[in-house]
Design an enzyme around this catalytic site. Structure first.
Site, PDB file in Angstrom:
ATOM      1  N   ARG A   4     -10.691  -1.280  -3.997  1.00 38.72           N
ATOM      2  CA  ARG A   4     -10.499  -0.219  -4.899  1.00 38.72           C
ATOM      3  C   ARG A   4     -11.979   0.138  -5.304  1.00 38.72           C
ATOM      4  NH1 ARG A   4      -6.129   1.142  -3.129  1.00 38.72           N
ATOM      5  NH2 ARG A   4      -4.367   1.289  -4.403  1.00 38.72           N
ATOM      6  N   GLU A  31     -12.561   9.361  -6.486  1.00 41.71           N
ATOM      7  CA  GLU A  31     -12.271  10.034  -5.054  1.00 41.71           C
ATOM      8  C   GLU A  31     -11.291  11.328  -5.457  1.00 41.71           C
ATOM      9  OE1 GLU A  31      -9.676   6.844  -3.018  1.00 41.71           O
ATOM     10  OE2 GLU A  31     -11.561   5.397  -3.266  1.00 41.71           O
ATOM     11  N   HIS A  52     -11.014   6.757   2.315  1.00 44.09           N
ATOM     12  CA  HIS A  52      -9.978   5.793   1.912  1.00 44.09           C
ATOM     13  C   HIS A  52      -8.763   5.995   2.901  1.00 44.09           C
ATOM     14  CE1 HIS A  52      -7.596   4.297  -1.881  1.00 44.09           C
ATOM     15  NE2 HIS A  52      -7.032   3.673  -0.708  1.00 44.09           N
TER      16      HIS A  52
HETATM   17  N1  LIG Z   1      -8.174   1.033   1.570  1.00 42.20           N
HETATM   18  C1  LIG Z   1      -7.007   1.055   1.543  1.00 42.20           C
HETATM   19  O1  LIG Z   1      -6.368   1.974   2.089  1.00 42.20           O
HETATM   20  C2  LIG Z   1      -6.001   0.087   1.074  1.00 42.20           C
HETATM   21  C3  LIG Z   1      -4.843  -0.171   1.632  1.00 42.20           C
HETATM   22  C4  LIG Z   1      -4.011  -1.269   1.117  1.00 42.20           C
HETATM   23  C5  LIG Z   1      -4.485  -1.932  -0.026  1.00 42.20           C
HETATM   24  N2  LIG Z   1      -5.535  -1.762  -0.405  1.00 42.20           N
HETATM   25  C6  LIG Z   1      -6.089  -2.664  -1.517  1.00 42.20           C
HETATM   26  O2  LIG Z   1      -6.154  -3.882  -1.074  1.00 42.20           O
HETATM   27  C7  LIG Z   1      -5.557  -4.809  -2.298  1.00 42.20           C
HETATM   28  C8  LIG Z   1      -5.290  -5.959  -1.588  1.00 42.20           C
HETATM   29  O3  LIG Z   1      -4.095  -5.667  -0.850  1.00 42.20           O
HETATM   30  P1  LIG Z   1      -3.115  -7.156  -0.160  1.00 42.20           P
HETATM   31  O4  LIG Z   1      -2.118  -6.488   0.418  1.00 42.20           O
HETATM   32  O5  LIG Z   1      -4.068  -8.122   0.268  1.00 42.20           O
HETATM   33  O6  LIG Z   1      -2.758  -7.425  -1.752  1.00 42.20           O
HETATM   34  P2  LIG Z   1      -2.328  -9.146  -1.966  1.00 42.20           P
HETATM   35  O7  LIG Z   1      -1.597  -8.949  -3.347  1.00 42.20           O
HETATM   36  O8  LIG Z   1      -1.720  -9.631  -0.997  1.00 42.20           O
HETATM   37  O9  LIG Z   1      -3.633  -9.755  -2.334  1.00 42.20           O
HETATM   38  C9  LIG Z   1      -4.370  -9.710  -3.322  1.00 42.20           C
HETATM   39  C10 LIG Z   1      -5.223 -11.091  -3.684  1.00 42.20           C
HETATM   40  O10 LIG Z   1      -6.241 -10.708  -4.622  1.00 42.20           O
HETATM   41  C11 LIG Z   1      -6.294 -11.921  -5.286  1.00 42.20           C
HETATM   42  N3  LIG Z   1      -6.787 -11.853  -6.569  1.00 42.20           N
HETATM   43  C12 LIG Z   1      -6.152 -11.353  -7.782  1.00 42.20           C
HETATM   44  N4  LIG Z   1      -7.176 -11.125  -8.743  1.00 42.20           N
HETATM   45  C13 LIG Z   1      -8.383 -11.607  -8.335  1.00 42.20           C
HETATM   46  C14 LIG Z   1      -9.360 -11.695  -8.836  1.00 42.20           C
HETATM   47  N5  LIG Z   1      -9.722 -11.361 -10.144  1.00 42.20           N
HETATM   48  N6  LIG Z   1     -10.610 -12.280  -8.103  1.00 42.20           N
HETATM   49  C15 LIG Z   1     -10.329 -12.509  -6.919  1.00 42.20           C
HETATM   50  N7  LIG Z   1      -9.001 -12.426  -6.243  1.00 42.20           N
HETATM   51  C16 LIG Z   1      -8.082 -11.842  -7.006  1.00 42.20           C
HETATM   52  C17 LIG Z   1      -4.773 -12.245  -5.368  1.00 42.20           C
HETATM   53  O11 LIG Z   1      -4.561 -13.535  -6.063  1.00 42.20           O
HETATM   54  C18 LIG Z   1      -4.283 -12.031  -3.896  1.00 42.20           C
HETATM   55  O12 LIG Z   1      -4.253 -13.150  -3.433  1.00 42.20           O
HETATM   56  C19 LIG Z   1      -4.504  -4.061  -2.970  1.00 42.20           C
HETATM   57  O13 LIG Z   1      -4.305  -4.383  -4.232  1.00 42.20           O
HETATM   58  C20 LIG Z   1      -5.180  -2.372  -3.018  1.00 42.20           C
HETATM   59  O14 LIG Z   1      -5.771  -2.247  -4.118  1.00 42.20           O
HETATM   60  C21 LIG Z   1      -6.695  -0.651   0.040  1.00 42.20           C
END
Ligand SMILES: NC(=O)c1ccc[n+]([C@@H]2O[C@H](COP(=O)([O-])OP(=O)(O)OC[C@H]3O[C@@H](n4cnc5c(N)ncnc54)[C@H](O)[C@@H]3O)[C@@H](O)[C@H]2O)c1
Length: 329
Positions: free
Chosen positions: A237, A266, A285
């Site tokens: 994000r 965005e 995005h």
């Molecule tokens: N660009 C895009 O199109 C797109 C698409 C999907 C997801 N995303 C973003 O990617 C993120 C991750 O997706 P995911 O499916 O892997 O989610 P997920 O929940 O499987 O993984 C997120 C990880 O981040 C860790 N985390 C939480 N707080 C943290 C911190 N303070 N410091 C470091 N790590 C921390 C969690 O422990 C977890 O392991 C989503 O939350 C979303 O915002 C973006």
């Protein structure tokens, strides 16, 4: 038979045929209402009294949630739920559902694509040829061999761990920072403090959710800890990175470059200087984008709505524990 009013506040792709198919096979009587380009008051008017919401980027705040007196679920088209006031939904007894895993392949692949483009200097070299030039003296520094370089993954969940798997197949070494990861579940990955990850990595890639703890996680001080030859990738994000600090760092050569699929605002202001820097790649995005991911996402959101309306627990309820605690009070 009770009719259910399900409101789609926003969704970038047109049409709701997949959602309608899921609804039709549920046996429920569902009226699907879509809110197109609504301003705040139209959004409030359309959502008030809904039995379920399907949302993407619209801000679902406490005021809006306060009007959802009949709502069972707010289902997000996506993984991140940072645009929804989760505490407010919990206070109203409303489940917030997301669709995890639908785009793990796509986002991890785009991360690797960014990494390859940065390493192989694809964009400046393509611009060099497009400008009518050729030869071995393009205006870029030669890359270091990717094999053996160090990738630092911040947020080692579904996407971060898949990025690591793909990167290791390319010969990169991987370290990670994730305060909630259980290291034993990820053999071969060293979990290190963020400061060490920033100082040692050749590429730093962000895959944590946007929370109060991660907002501004990478600012001027963190960028200064990175190697001048390092790159920052953000596919999580935008607000996880202090964009003004990043722009300054990229201009001053504090780090060598960046690749971003997400921005603080965005769509961005077209005049934003970051968009014109030579050492940054920005995509709009779209890291989750594929025909298959889109279909899985639509089915997942619609199924969450059906489950909630039938009194079943949707597959992924992000405020599950909070709702259980509320029910016990
Ligand atoms: N660009 C895009 O199109 C797109 C698409 C999907 C997801 N995303 C973003 O990617 C993120 C991750 O997706 P995911 O499916 O892997 O989610 P997920 O929940 O499987 O993984 C997120 C990880 O981040 C860790 N985390 C939480 N707080 C943290 C911190 N303070 N410091 C470091 N790590 C921390 C969690 O422990 C977890 O392991 C989503 O939350 C979303 O915002 C973006």
């Amino acid at each position: 038979m009770q009719r259910h009013r399900v409101v789609v506040t926003d969704f970038t792709e047109p049409g709701h045929d997949i959602e309608s198919d899921v609804f039709a096979s549920s046996g429920l009587a569902i009226d699907l209402v879509t809110v197109k380009e609504a301003g705040r008051s139209a959004l409030l008017a359309a959502t008030a009294g809904a039995h379920a919401l399907m949302v993407q980027f619209a801000r679902i705040d406490r005021v809006l949630i306060g009007t959802l007196t009949s709502c069972r679920v707010i289902a997000r088209y996506g993984v991140g739920v940072d645009m929804i006031d989760i505490d407010a939904a919990t206070d109203m007894g409303i489940a917030v559902a997301n669709v995890p895993h639908y785009c793990v392949d796509e986002v991890s692949l785009q991360t690797i694509g960014f990494l390859l483009d940065l390493n192989r200097r694809t964009l400046p070299l393509a611009a060099h040829v497009r400008a009518g030039r050729w030869g071995t003296a393009p205006p870029v520094t030669p890359p270091s061999r990717l094999r053996g370089q160090l990738l630092g993954v911040v947020g080692f969940g579904a996407i971060g761990s898949e990025v690591a798997r793909k990167a290791r197949a390319l010969g990169l070494e991987v370290i990670a920072y994730d305060p909630f990861a259980v290291a034993d579940q990820h053999p071969g990955i060293s979990f290190v403090p963020l400061t060490r990850l920033l100082a040692e990595s050749d590429y730093v890639t962000l895959h944590c959710p946007l929370t109060e703890a991660t907002r501004g996680l990478i600012g001027a001080a963190e960028l200064a800890q990175m190697k001048p030859s390092a790159y920052l990738l953000n596919l999580s994000r935008g607000p996880v990175v202090d964009q003004a600090a990043l722009t300054k760092a990229l201009r001053a050569g504090v780090i060598r470059g960046a690749a971003l699929d997400v921005l603080g605002t965005e769509p961005p202001d077209p005049a934003d200087a970051l968009l014109r820097l030579d050492n940054v790649i920005v995509t709009p995005h779209v890291a989750s984008w594929s025909i298959e991911a889109g279909a899985e996402l639509r089915r997942g959101v619609a199924q969450s709505v059906v489950d909630a309306l039938l009194g079943r627990e949707p597959a992924s309820v992000v405020n599950r524990d909070q709702l259980l605690a509320r029910a016990r009070r």
